[in-house]
Design a protein around this motif. Structure first.
Motif, PDB file in Angstrom:
ATOM      1  N   PRO A  39      56.124  61.102   3.434  1.00 40.10           N
ATOM      2  CA  PRO A  39      56.432  61.329   4.664  1.00 40.10           C
ATOM      3  C   PRO A  39      56.786  59.920   5.514  1.00 40.10           C
ATOM      4  O   PRO A  39      57.854  59.875   6.059  1.00 40.10           O
ATOM      5  CB  PRO A  39      55.444  61.964   5.352  1.00 40.10           C
ATOM      6  CG  PRO A  39      54.915  62.833   4.453  1.00 40.10           C
ATOM      7  CD  PRO A  39      54.561  62.080   2.997  1.00 40.10           C
ATOM      8  N   SER A  40      56.157  59.226   4.881  1.00 42.79           N
ATOM      9  CA  SER A  40      56.229  57.684   5.407  1.00 42.79           C
ATOM     10  C   SER A  40      57.618  56.981   4.742  1.00 42.79           C
ATOM     11  O   SER A  40      58.420  56.185   5.577  1.00 42.79           O
ATOM     12  CB  SER A  40      55.035  56.696   5.049  1.00 42.79           C
ATOM     13  OG  SER A  40      55.036  56.409   4.040  1.00 42.79           O
ATOM     14  N   TYR A  47      60.387  58.906   4.107  1.00 41.82           N
ATOM     15  CA  TYR A  47      61.231  59.472   4.657  1.00 41.82           C
ATOM     16  C   TYR A  47      61.547  58.814   6.044  1.00 41.82           C
ATOM     17  O   TYR A  47      62.691  58.598   6.452  1.00 41.82           O
ATOM     18  CB  TYR A  47      60.985  61.122   4.929  1.00 41.82           C
ATOM     19  CG  TYR A  47      61.994  61.895   5.541  1.00 41.82           C
ATOM     20  CD1 TYR A  47      62.671  62.704   4.463  1.00 41.82           C
ATOM     21  CD2 TYR A  47      62.192  61.967   6.798  1.00 41.82           C
ATOM     22  CE1 TYR A  47      63.659  63.418   5.190  1.00 41.82           C
ATOM     23  CE2 TYR A  47      63.055  62.815   7.293  1.00 41.82           C
ATOM     24  CZ  TYR A  47      63.926  63.603   6.544  1.00 41.82           C
ATOM     25  OH  TYR A  47      65.019  64.205   6.919  1.00 41.82           O
ATOM     26  N   GLN A  48      60.283  58.595   6.829  1.00 39.90           N
ATOM     27  CA  GLN A  48      60.519  58.140   8.104  1.00 39.90           C
ATOM     28  C   GLN A  48      61.376  56.475   7.852  1.00 39.90           C
ATOM     29  O   GLN A  48      62.095  56.267   8.838  1.00 39.90           O
ATOM     30  CB  GLN A  48      59.242  57.872   8.688  1.00 39.90           C
ATOM     31  CG  GLN A  48      59.423  57.232  10.088  1.00 39.90           C
ATOM     32  CD  GLN A  48      59.940  57.981  11.138  1.00 39.90           C
ATOM     33  OE1 GLN A  48      60.152  59.025  10.989  1.00 39.90           O
ATOM     34  NE2 GLN A  48      60.722  57.082  11.971  1.00 39.90           N
ATOM     35  N   ALA A  69      65.104  56.667   7.705  1.00 41.84           N
ATOM     36  CA  ALA A  69      65.485  57.157   8.982  1.00 41.84           C
ATOM     37  C   ALA A  69      65.566  55.593   9.783  1.00 41.84           C
ATOM     38  O   ALA A  69      66.420  55.428  10.579  1.00 41.84           O
ATOM     39  CB  ALA A  69      64.675  57.893   9.719  1.00 41.84           C
ATOM     40  N   GLU A  70      64.574  54.763   9.622  1.00 46.89           N
ATOM     41  CA  GLU A  70      64.481  53.557  10.417  1.00 46.89           C
ATOM     42  C   GLU A  70      65.454  52.593   9.860  1.00 46.89           C
ATOM     43  O   GLU A  70      66.166  51.796  10.974  1.00 46.89           O
ATOM     44  CB  GLU A  70      63.056  53.122  10.403  1.00 46.89           C
ATOM     45  CG  GLU A  70      62.015  53.751  11.211  1.00 46.89           C
ATOM     46  CD  GLU A  70      60.560  53.088  11.067  1.00 46.89           C
ATOM     47  OE1 GLU A  70      60.546  51.923  10.900  1.00 46.89           O
ATOM     48  OE2 GLU A  70      59.481  53.909  11.050  1.00 46.89           O
ATOM     49  N   TYR A 124      65.459  62.118   2.193  1.00 47.78           N
ATOM     50  CA  TYR A 124      66.109  61.854   3.628  1.00 47.78           C
ATOM     51  C   TYR A 124      67.589  61.716   3.497  1.00 47.78           C
ATOM     52  O   TYR A 124      68.444  62.321   4.033  1.00 47.78           O
ATOM     53  CB  TYR A 124      65.692  60.429   3.956  1.00 47.78           C
ATOM     54  CG  TYR A 124      66.580  59.937   5.253  1.00 47.78           C
ATOM     55  CD1 TYR A 124      66.280  60.558   6.601  1.00 47.78           C
ATOM     56  CD2 TYR A 124      67.468  59.067   5.184  1.00 47.78           C
ATOM     57  CE1 TYR A 124      66.913  60.183   7.548  1.00 47.78           C
ATOM     58  CE2 TYR A 124      68.488  58.738   6.329  1.00 47.78           C
ATOM     59  CZ  TYR A 124      67.915  58.995   7.398  1.00 47.78           C
ATOM     60  OH  TYR A 124      68.802  58.880   8.572  1.00 47.78           O
TER      61      TYR A 124
END
Length: 318
Positions: A211-212, A214-215, A218-219, A245
């Motif tokens: 998940p990190s 994926y985040q 996005a960032e 992502y």
């Protein structure tokens, strides 16, 4: 609960004879041993491990301390540790959390292998001063009873940045992990090599989980980057999150997005395109760690070792 007194009475022998038989002592004949073992099975006898440990001061069990068990990284490492310990007739238990730290000073295990960034270095140093046999896989510690089996994180990170330099990268996004030894080593080596090549970079914080990753992707895209976007993910789990992502975006990994991971997990071979990554043998890492902890437990010298890395090509970074 059936005890050795009950077995002795049923077998018509002394308690000491039962104890010798169940512990494999040569002081009893094979015939007597087989008779006592048969009676013990019939009576559903379960050995009192706590009492045995107190008497022998040995459990033949090694604790393996991990921050968590998530993701696909740990399976091969634990299999290597398990196989390595089995060679010396030792077994392992996998531990996580502060309370399990008490297993070490209370001698509920004979020694510990530590790959847990939440395990405080000061505590490990204190255990080392108490002559507890320890093998660390994730930090530098100088104690006679503590052996280090570390990854060549710097070499691996250097290989990744060199690949980006080869493809004329202008900027690299570094997706880092939690504030532990491996992530810090990869970061320091990456920055050193990026500066050497004059390549710009930006740090995006991750935590080694999917998940990190994926985040982080996005960032990165929120900064409106110039294409192609070059990303060095400090582990493959986060790289998988980055793939997920971009699965719902027009940019393609291997074209607009050029990505390199670290760990060479099996899942990376099935990604489309195949993930370029930094590889090392997690199985060998575990085998070596097992060998070192048994040497320390047995009072033998154990030399520190390094597990070297290599670059595995993949079309995620052509």
């Amino acid at each position: 609960m059936v005890g050795i007194k009950d077995i002795a009475k049923a077998a018509g022998v002394s308690i000491s004879t039962v104890s010798y038989a169940l512990n494999g002592s040569p002081k009893v004949t094979d015939q007597t041993r087989k008779k006592i073992e048969a009676i013990a099975r019939e009576m559903n006898y379960v050995p009192n491990m706590a009492a045995r440990t107190l008497k022998k001061q040995q459990t033949n069990i090694v604790g393996v301390y991990l921050a968590d068990y998530g993701g696909s990284f740990y399976g091969e490492l634990l299999d290597g540790i398990k196989r390595g310990l089995a060679t010396f007739d030792y077994e392992m238990i996998v531990c996580s959390g502060q309370r399990s730290h008490l297993f070490i000073p209370e001698r509920m295990i004979d020694g510990a292998i530590i790959l847990d960034w939440t395990f405080q270095t000061a505590e490990i140093n204190q255990l080392g001063k108490q002559k507890q046999p320890l093998v660390v896989l994730d930090r530098e510690i100088d104690q006679a009873s503590v052996c280090k089996v570390l990854l060549d994180n710097k070499g691996g990170a250097t290989l990744a940045i060199s690949k980006f330099a080869d493809i004329a990268s202008q900027k690299v996004f570094l997706v880092t992990g939690p504030d532990g030894y491996d992530s810090q080593e990869r970061y320091q080596a990456s920055v050193k090599e990026l500066n050497r090549f004059g390549i710009d970079y930006q740090v995006v914080q991750g935590d080694f989980t999917e998940p990190s990753g994926y985040q982080a992707a996005a960032e990165i895209m929120a900064t409106n980057p110039t294409f192609p976007v070059d990303i060095f993910s400090f582990n493959d789990e986060m790289a998988v999150g980055i793939y997920k992502y971009f699965a719902h975006r027009p940019e393609e990994i291997g074209k607009e997005i050029r990505l390199i991971g670290f760990d060479n997990i099996e899942l990376g071979t099935f990604m489309n395109p195949r993930l370029a990554t930094i590889a090392y043998s997690k199985h060998r890492w575990g085998m070596v760690a097992a060998e070192k902890i048994v040497q320390l437990i047995q009072g033998k010298p154990a030399e520190d070792e390094v597990i070297y890395t290599s670059f595995v090509a993949g079309k995620s970074c052509p």
